[in-house]
Scaffold this motif. Structure first.
Motif, PDB file in Angstrom:
ATOM      1  N   ASP A   1      -6.145  -9.185   6.055  1.00 39.60           N
ATOM      2  CA  ASP A   1      -5.967  -7.760   6.346  1.00 39.60           C
ATOM      3  C   ASP A   1      -6.082  -7.560   7.857  1.00 39.60           C
ATOM      4  O   ASP A   1      -7.176  -7.492   8.413  1.00 39.60           O
ATOM      5  CB  ASP A   1      -7.034  -6.952   5.603  1.00 39.60           C
ATOM      6  CG  ASP A   1      -6.886  -5.452   5.805  1.00 39.60           C
ATOM      7  OD1 ASP A   1      -6.000  -5.042   6.580  1.00 39.60           O
ATOM      8  OD2 ASP A   1      -7.660  -4.702   5.191  1.00 39.60           O
ATOM      9  N   ARG A   2      -4.956  -7.458   8.519  1.00 44.75           N
ATOM     10  CA  ARG A   2      -4.953  -7.324   9.988  1.00 44.75           C
ATOM     11  C   ARG A   2      -5.393  -5.947  10.447  1.00 44.75           C
ATOM     12  O   ARG A   2      -5.772  -5.757  11.612  1.00 44.75           O
ATOM     13  CB  ARG A   2      -3.557  -7.603  10.544  1.00 44.75           C
ATOM     14  CG  ARG A   2      -3.192  -9.070  10.701  1.00 44.75           C
ATOM     15  CD  ARG A   2      -2.669  -9.639   9.418  1.00 44.75           C
ATOM     16  NE  ARG A   2      -2.190 -11.026   9.589  1.00 44.75           N
ATOM     17  CZ  ARG A   2      -1.761 -11.766   8.582  1.00 44.75           C
ATOM     18  NH1 ARG A   2      -1.743 -11.266   7.347  1.00 44.75           N
ATOM     19  NH2 ARG A   2      -1.342 -13.000   8.802  1.00 44.75           N
TER      20      ARG A   2
ATOM     21  N   THR B   1      -8.418  -2.492   3.844  1.00 45.38           N
ATOM     22  CA  THR B   1      -8.968  -2.818   2.530  1.00 45.38           C
ATOM     23  C   THR B   1     -10.437  -3.177   2.686  1.00 45.38           C
ATOM     24  O   THR B   1     -10.937  -3.400   3.800  1.00 45.38           O
ATOM     25  CB  THR B   1      -8.231  -4.004   1.878  1.00 45.38           C
ATOM     26  OG1 THR B   1      -8.419  -5.172   2.687  1.00 45.38           O
ATOM     27  CG2 THR B   1      -6.743  -3.717   1.721  1.00 45.38           C
TER      28      THR B   1
ATOM     29  N   PHE C   1      -0.431  -6.032  -0.410  1.00 46.36           N
ATOM     30  CA  PHE C   1      -0.608  -5.679   0.991  1.00 46.36           C
ATOM     31  C   PHE C   1      -1.128  -6.871   1.789  1.00 46.36           C
ATOM     32  O   PHE C   1      -0.658  -7.154   2.903  1.00 46.36           O
ATOM     33  CB  PHE C   1      -1.577  -4.495   1.099  1.00 46.36           C
ATOM     34  CG  PHE C   1      -1.900  -4.077   2.502  1.00 46.36           C
ATOM     35  CD1 PHE C   1      -1.051  -3.235   3.214  1.00 46.36           C
ATOM     36  CD2 PHE C   1      -3.064  -4.511   3.125  1.00 46.36           C
ATOM     37  CE1 PHE C   1      -1.352  -2.846   4.511  1.00 46.36           C
ATOM     38  CE2 PHE C   1      -3.373  -4.131   4.417  1.00 46.36           C
ATOM     39  CZ  PHE C   1      -2.515  -3.296   5.114  1.00 46.36           C
ATOM     40  N   LEU C   2      -2.088  -7.607   1.226  1.00 48.80           N
ATOM     41  CA  LEU C   2      -2.659  -8.756   1.927  1.00 48.80           C
ATOM     42  C   LEU C   2      -1.648  -9.886   2.080  1.00 48.80           C
ATOM     43  O   LEU C   2      -1.755 -10.696   3.012  1.00 48.80           O
ATOM     44  CB  LEU C   2      -3.889  -9.268   1.172  1.00 48.80           C
ATOM     45  CG  LEU C   2      -5.103  -8.337   1.130  1.00 48.80           C
ATOM     46  CD1 LEU C   2      -6.199  -8.942   0.260  1.00 48.80           C
ATOM     47  CD2 LEU C   2      -5.636  -8.048   2.521  1.00 48.80           C
TER      48      LEU C   2
ATOM     49  N   LEU D   1       1.403  -9.550   2.891  1.00 48.57           N
ATOM     50  CA  LEU D   1       2.352  -9.284   3.986  1.00 48.57           C
ATOM     51  C   LEU D   1       1.944 -10.138   5.182  1.00 48.57           C
ATOM     52  O   LEU D   1       0.770 -10.127   5.589  1.00 48.57           O
ATOM     53  CB  LEU D   1       2.356  -7.803   4.339  1.00 48.57           C
ATOM     54  CG  LEU D   1       2.843  -6.864   3.217  1.00 48.57           C
ATOM     55  CD1 LEU D   1       2.674  -5.403   3.624  1.00 48.57           C
ATOM     56  CD2 LEU D   1       4.286  -7.160   2.864  1.00 48.57           C
TER      57      LEU D   1
ATOM     58  N   GLU E   1       4.092  -5.668   9.655  1.00 48.82           N
ATOM     59  CA  GLU E   1       4.543  -5.345   8.308  1.00 48.82           C
ATOM     60  C   GLU E   1       3.485  -4.548   7.543  1.00 48.82           C
ATOM     61  O   GLU E   1       3.807  -3.664   6.744  1.00 48.82           O
ATOM     62  CB  GLU E   1       4.896  -6.628   7.565  1.00 48.82           C
ATOM     63  CG  GLU E   1       6.158  -7.314   8.086  1.00 48.82           C
ATOM     64  CD  GLU E   1       6.505  -8.552   7.294  1.00 48.82           C
ATOM     65  OE1 GLU E   1       7.183  -8.422   6.268  1.00 48.82           O
ATOM     66  OE2 GLU E   1       6.059  -9.649   7.709  1.00 48.82           O
ATOM     67  N   GLN E   2       2.214  -4.833   7.794  1.00 49.05           N
ATOM     68  CA  GLN E   2       1.168  -4.059   7.139  1.00 49.05           C
ATOM     69  C   GLN E   2       1.132  -2.632   7.682  1.00 49.05           C
ATOM     70  O   GLN E   2       0.932  -1.671   6.931  1.00 49.05           O
ATOM     71  CB  GLN E   2      -0.182  -4.750   7.321  1.00 49.05           C
ATOM     72  CG  GLN E   2      -0.289  -6.053   6.533  1.00 49.05           C
ATOM     73  CD  GLN E   2      -1.642  -6.736   6.682  1.00 49.05           C
ATOM     74  OE1 GLN E   2      -2.446  -6.378   7.541  1.00 49.05           O
ATOM     75  NE2 GLN E   2      -1.902  -7.738   5.844  1.00 49.05           N
ATOM     76  N   THR E   3       1.341  -2.494   9.000  1.00 45.28           N
ATOM     77  CA  THR E   3       1.412  -1.160   9.592  1.00 45.28           C
ATOM     78  C   THR E   3       2.582  -0.380   9.008  1.00 45.28           C
ATOM     79  O   THR E   3       2.479   0.814   8.695  1.00 45.28           O
ATOM     80  CB  THR E   3       1.566  -1.254  11.119  1.00 45.28           C
ATOM     81  OG1 THR E   3       0.445  -1.965  11.660  1.00 45.28           O
ATOM     82  CG2 THR E   3       1.642   0.128  11.747  1.00 45.28           C
TER      83      THR E   3
ATOM     84  N   ALA F   1       3.862  -0.827   6.061  1.00 44.22           N
ATOM     85  CA  ALA F   1       3.543  -0.492   4.669  1.00 44.22           C
ATOM     86  C   ALA F   1       2.716   0.787   4.588  1.00 44.22           C
ATOM     87  O   ALA F   1       2.929   1.635   3.709  1.00 44.22           O
ATOM     88  CB  ALA F   1       2.792  -1.646   4.015  1.00 44.22           C
TER      89      ALA F   1
END
Length: 673
Positions: free
Chosen positions: A526-527, A531, A618-619, A621, A626-628, A630
């Protein structure tokens, strides 16, 4: 309009629909529990008309169940349907009348000839009704029933002389039929097989709900001889010594508890407890006696209802008090059961009441109380209490030691409602407590079948409120019912500018921003720290175990989670097994409805619905970008959500949280057209 107002309005509408005599005849808590169950089952929504129809159906079923002995088949005809038809299930409860008793020729077997029994509460209010009742009782099919050897002594005992004549009726279950052979020309002689899951029905002339047919043959003399009790107009009292020098009890059923698994005779077995009032004291006082029905004997419990009188001859008494009065009784292998419907001096017309009196043990019984009970109105010695209130705070697990029986889980939920400056702690025990671990500050909850008592000197600070599976308590989290979101006919929207500082409301707004809101340990993948690691069983955040190589101050796990050992901060489970630690979303969002912009926390499950992906996805990604992206996908979406406003105990400010949500396009029409 919030959920509380919806329940009040539905209650008023139901009164008009069923044409009840007054609003007080339909208990507020009955409506609240029915609405909660229906909306839990209809997560995709239900119109107001459909909901009212369902409430009306359940209400009539409830009234019918209360006024009549529901679920009793009063004919043996199902055993004689055409060949190939399905026999009635063994769980069926039959009401039977014994027409004759004889011994099978050239054997030691006794036979009862039985037919359907008349309903003990069918008073035959008109001539035609009485004639139909008589016709039904005399024209019904008859069947032979093998008498179980347990009842052979009754057939010859002088104390039971005439007992099996004069309209003797009984309730029975676990019945099956077979061909005993010996019929003329090879025709089958179908005979009901013996059962011990039966109770002989006793009757008194005082019961005005009995039909005239049954009131001609009542059992005052037998009750004095067998149980040493007599009815005094309001209750039973001891009037002499029973004829048999064996254990016997006469009691009134107070509560029938759910079945459990317990150790018995060195192995785990099913048991069901029936809590009763023992009514054989000379002083006229009642005491609690708990009846245990193990394994096959549990079928007996189907024969009884709360409020029935129950007599047991030759039970197995397990414990007595200092005066020798039984306090715990095993039904056992030799018991003979007798039962009597709760005596009504006048025919019952309502299942509810508006005033509360103390019962035989001095408790206030709120099972049929008509109104909503506020926290400020509570006192000691209440049973069957239902509360609707907001959660202010919930404790972590506070395990209670039961000695050799180990520890029992225990959570304390602090509640508040519209009562000014009144808060109450409710202690939830054992299995029930695990259902409240996902409660959060601000949630609107309905807790049922609670009990109150005091410890030490009386006073508000000493009032204890308890709930457990053993007393049939239940919990409903009304703030997380998705059925309310998609049922616009049941609620209205509150604008963001008009939200109160506390309470539960429904909003329709557009998401303008989503950001991470780190609250604890999170996976290294998780960057954004959007979470947090939680215990899958209860939803509480986890911390490093004392035996782990990690440190308590670390916020991001630098490798796969299975390299570490975790403890749960909520349920206090130590060194959680692999697979029980999972990631859940921890984000905030800004929402705008044109009247104001509000920042709100988003519940983990609601966040998955908002982002249209799970925390695991999510994790997976591969990059922070890409998480941003999402998180940003939710921006611009119009949502309908249930929100809770509450006081954040950490920074002493008012906070807002989205408890459950759905896309605005998923909301149905306002009502049936």
């Amino acid at each position: 309009m919030d959920i509380q107002q919806t329940i009040d309005e539905l209650r008023d509408e139901l009164v008009q629909t069923v044409q009840a005599a007054s609003r007080d005849e339909i208990a507020w808590s009955w409506v609240a529990k029915a609405v909660a169950r229906i909306l839990h089952e209809h997560s995709t929504g239900v119109s107001r008309t459909v909901l009212l129809t369902e409430l009306e159906s359940q209400w009539y079923a409830e009234v019918s169940s209360d006024l009549n002995q529901s679920g009793v088949v009063r004919t043996v005809a199902p055993f004689f349907h055409n060949a190939g038809s399905t026999a009635p299930p063994e769980s069926t409860v039959f009401g039977l009348k014994i027409n004759n008793t004889w011994k099978l020729k050239h054997t030691d077997f006794w036979i009862w000839q039985v037919s359907g029994a008349p309903d003990p509460e069918n008073a035959g209010s008109n001539v035609a009704g009485a004639r139909d009742l008589k016709k039904r009782n005399t024209a019904d099919k008859q069947a032979d029933l093998f008498v179980h050897q347990r009842y052979y002594p009754m057939l010859s005992a002088c104390e039971f002389d005439g007992f099996f004549s004069n309209m003797r009726t009984m309730l029975a279950t676990r019945l099956s039929i077979a061909d005993r052979g010996g019929g003329a020309s090879g025709f089958p002689v179908r005979t009901l097989l013996p059962t011990t899951s039966l109770a002989f029905v006793l009757r008194l002339k005082d019961d005005q709900n009995l039909s005239k047919l049954l009131r001609r043959h009542t059992d005052e003399a037998l009750m004095r001889d067998i149980f040493g009790v007599e009815y005094t107009g309001t209750r039973f009292r001891k009037c002499g010594q029973p004829a048999f020098s064996v254990d016997q009890i006469w009691c009134k059923v107070e509560a029938i508890h759910m079945p459990q698994m317990r150790m018995h005779d060195g192995r785990k077995m099913h048991v069901q407890e029936v809590e009763c009032f023992y009514e054989q004291n000379t002083a006229g006082e009642s005491q609690v006696v708990v009846l245990e029905f193990w394994d096959a004997d549990m079928a007996m419990v189907r024969l009884f209802n709360s409020g029935d009188y129950l007599g047991l001859l030759c039970p197995n008494v397990l414990a007595r008090d200092a005066a020798g009065v039984p306090t715990r009784v095993d039904y056992g292998a030799n018991a003979i059961a007798f039962c009597m419907k709760g005596i009504s001096r006048y025919p019952s017309t309502s299942i509810t009441q508006t005033a509360i009196a103390r019962n035989d043990l001095g408790f206030f019984d709120y099972s049929n109380y008509a109104h909503r009970v506020r926290l400020s109105e509570l006192c000691s010695d209440i049973m069957h209490l239902d509360l609707l209130a907001h959660v202010k705070q919930i404790s972590h697990n506070l395990p209670f030691s039961r000695g050799d029986d180990g520890e029992e889980d225990r959570y304390v939920v602090k509640l508040e409602d519209a009562s000014v400056d009144v808060e109450r702690d409710v202690t939830l025990w054992g299995e029930l407590s695990s259902q409240c671990t996902r409660f959060k500050s601000g949630h609107l909850v309905l807790l049922t079948n609670l009990e109150t008592n005091t410890e030490g000197e009386p006073g508000d600070s000493d009032l204890k409120i308890n709930g457990s599976i053993e007393i049939d308590s239940t919990v409903f989290n009304l703030s997380t019912l998705p059925g309310m979101l998609t049922s616009p006919g049941l609620r209205t929207y509150t604008s963001l500018a008009a939200l109160p500082s506390k309470g539960s409301r429904f909003i329709k707004a557009r998401v303008t921003k989503t950001v991470a809101a780190p609250t604890g340990l999170c996976d290294a993948r998780d960057r954004l720290q959007a979470t947090t690691l939680v215990h899958d069983a209860c939803g509480w955040p986890v911390g490093f175990s004392s035996g782990s190589s990690g440190t308590g101050t670390q916020e991001v796990i630098t490798g796969p989670t299975d390299m570490y050992v975790f403890d749960c901060t909520g349920c206090r489970r130590m060194r959680l097994p692999e697979g029980e630690v999972v990631s859940a979303f921890s984000i905030c969002a800004n929402v705008d409805d044109g009247t104001a912009v509000r920042e709100t926390h988003v519940d983990a499950l609601a966040a998955s619905r908002l982002l249209v992906l799970t925390a695991v996805q999510f994790l997976e990604l591969p990059s922070a970008a890409e998480q941003t992206s999402a998180l940003a996908r939710a921006v611009g979406k119009e949502i309908v959500s249930a929100v809770s406003m509450y006081a954040d105990l950490c920074d002493q400010t008012n906070a807002m949280r989205i408890d459950v949500l759905c896309p605005a396009e998923d909301v149905g029409v306002t009502d049936d057209i």
